[in-house]
Design an enzyme around this catalytic site. Structure first.
Site: not given
Length: 394
Positions: A233, A394, A67-68
């Protein structure tokens, strides 16, 4: 196909949107059904890397629920006992759960609240049993290296025929360098190809307890591979071949540890005899049961137990599960593994981890307070590896 037009980007106002290969080659994916969007493909491509790497490291079918662009769950295909079948809502199926189906059930069931509306990834060709389980859940799509004809027929019935089904070339290898743009500026870096399944990574054990059984080492590897594809993180609690609590995208490591620890505690509390025996009314949907259980075991239990509320969900009003009862039950959870995508800066992370039954830890190391972290581990007899590998994503 060299280019695929998308409905829109991250948001409806971000049009047009597409995916394509910079070098003009064919895309390594095919859309077999539906119309996946921008975020769907971000989830699909990240989750596929995770399950492919986990399968390579463990030799077992693997699955993930995203999810996301972070995993809500990840797991290998170990068999399910009756307790797990009950809390994952598969104790009513009338077909055999294959190893891939078990992996999917574990990945989808560990944090069912977060997995609602997920994108699933499978390391192996999707079989009919796994497809039938996916069909039962609220989900946006699935990516796999292939689908049996029976599985594809089942999945094409989902979402009124609009379920997103992506097939990826299992032999596709990412180029050595990867690029992305932010605000018109192009970033380039080497693809993160570190091999986390190598046992040598886990040999540096500075704690007094250096004993890590084979199954715990396997779970440490699972935690590290999961974190490699989790927005930083991040920390990940693992037990018996599956992530049971993932904390993603927090600015503070202790908040990651607390968030993921709370999720691990919820996973364990769902197995409390009183929770498993909650008297749900006939016909209550799985999502409504999930929500009721989540509220019932939280400090907001009155929201589901007050008059006028419990009658909508239960046949009779359950007794409150007290804080003392919850603490006593959580204390029975043992031999949990914790992975971190970077070093722990303070021993408070270990204190929190200990409360959720953590016995084995893998983290990068390199903090100026490593001695405090090691000392805290020694206080509780925790065995800790310092891998020297940071896993920011990221």
């Amino acid at each position: 196909m060299k280019e695929l037009a998308l409905k829109y980007g991250c948001n409806p106002n971000q049009k047009p949107a597409r995916i394509f290969m910079d070098n003009g080659s064919e895309l390594p994916v095919q859309v077999l059904n539906g119309r996946p969007g921008y975020i769907n493909f971000l989830d699909a491509l990240n989750s596929w890397q995770l399950v492919k790497e986990m399968k390579a490291a463990t030799g077992m079918p693997s699955a993930a629920s995203f999810k996301h662009v972070s995993p809500a769950g990840a797991a290998i295909g170990l068999p399910l006992d009756n307790t797990l079948k009950h809390i994952y809502f598969v104790d009513d199926v009338d077909f055999e759960l294959t190893p891939l189906a078990c992996a999917y059930t574990r990945a989808r069931g560990a944090d069912r609240m977060s997995s609602y509306g997920d994108f699933a990834a499978l390391s192996d060709i999707c079989d009919e049993a796994t497809a039938r389980l996916i069909k039962r859940e609220v989900s946006d799509g699935v990516i796999a290296p292939g689908y049996t004809p029976e599985a594809l027929a089942v999945l094409k019935q989902k979402k009124r025929g609009n379920y997103n089904i992506i097939q990826i070339d299992p032999d596709y290898q990412a180029p050595e360098f990867e690029r992305k743009q932010v605000f018109g500026v192009t970033f380039e870096q080497k693809h993160n190809d570190c091999k986390l399944g190598d046992p040598k990574i886990y040999e540096n054990r500075p704690t007094k307890n250096k004993e890590i059984p084979e199954e715990a080492l396997r779970d440490l590897i699972i935690s590290q591979i999961t974190l490699k594809y989790t927005q930083s993180n991040s920390v990940c609690y693992v037990k018996d071949g599956q992530a049971i609590g993932i904390g993603a995208g927090q600015q503070s490591r202790i908040h990651c540890t607390r968030l993921a620890g709370n999720k691990a505690d919820i996973w364990w509390l769902r197995q409390h005899p009183r929770v498993m025996a909650l008297p749900f009314k006939e016909g209550i949907h799985r999502a409504d049961r999930d929500n009721a259980i989540d509220v019932y075991i939280s400090e907001e239990h009155d929201d589901v137990l007050r008059d006028g509320a419990w009658q909508k969900v239960f046949t009779q009003k359950p007794e409150v599960l007290t804080m003392e009862e919850k603490k006593a039950w959580i204390a029975k959870n043992t031999n949990v593994v914790l992975g971190s995508d970077a070093f722990f800066p303070f021993g408070d992370n270990i204190e929190r981890a200990h409360k959720s039954g953590v016995k084995y830890i893998a983290q990068a190391g390199g903090s100026i307070r490593d001695d405090n972290v090691i000392e805290t581990c020694d206080k509780y007899g925790i065995a800790m590896c310092m891998t020297g590998v940071r896993l920011f994503h990221h």
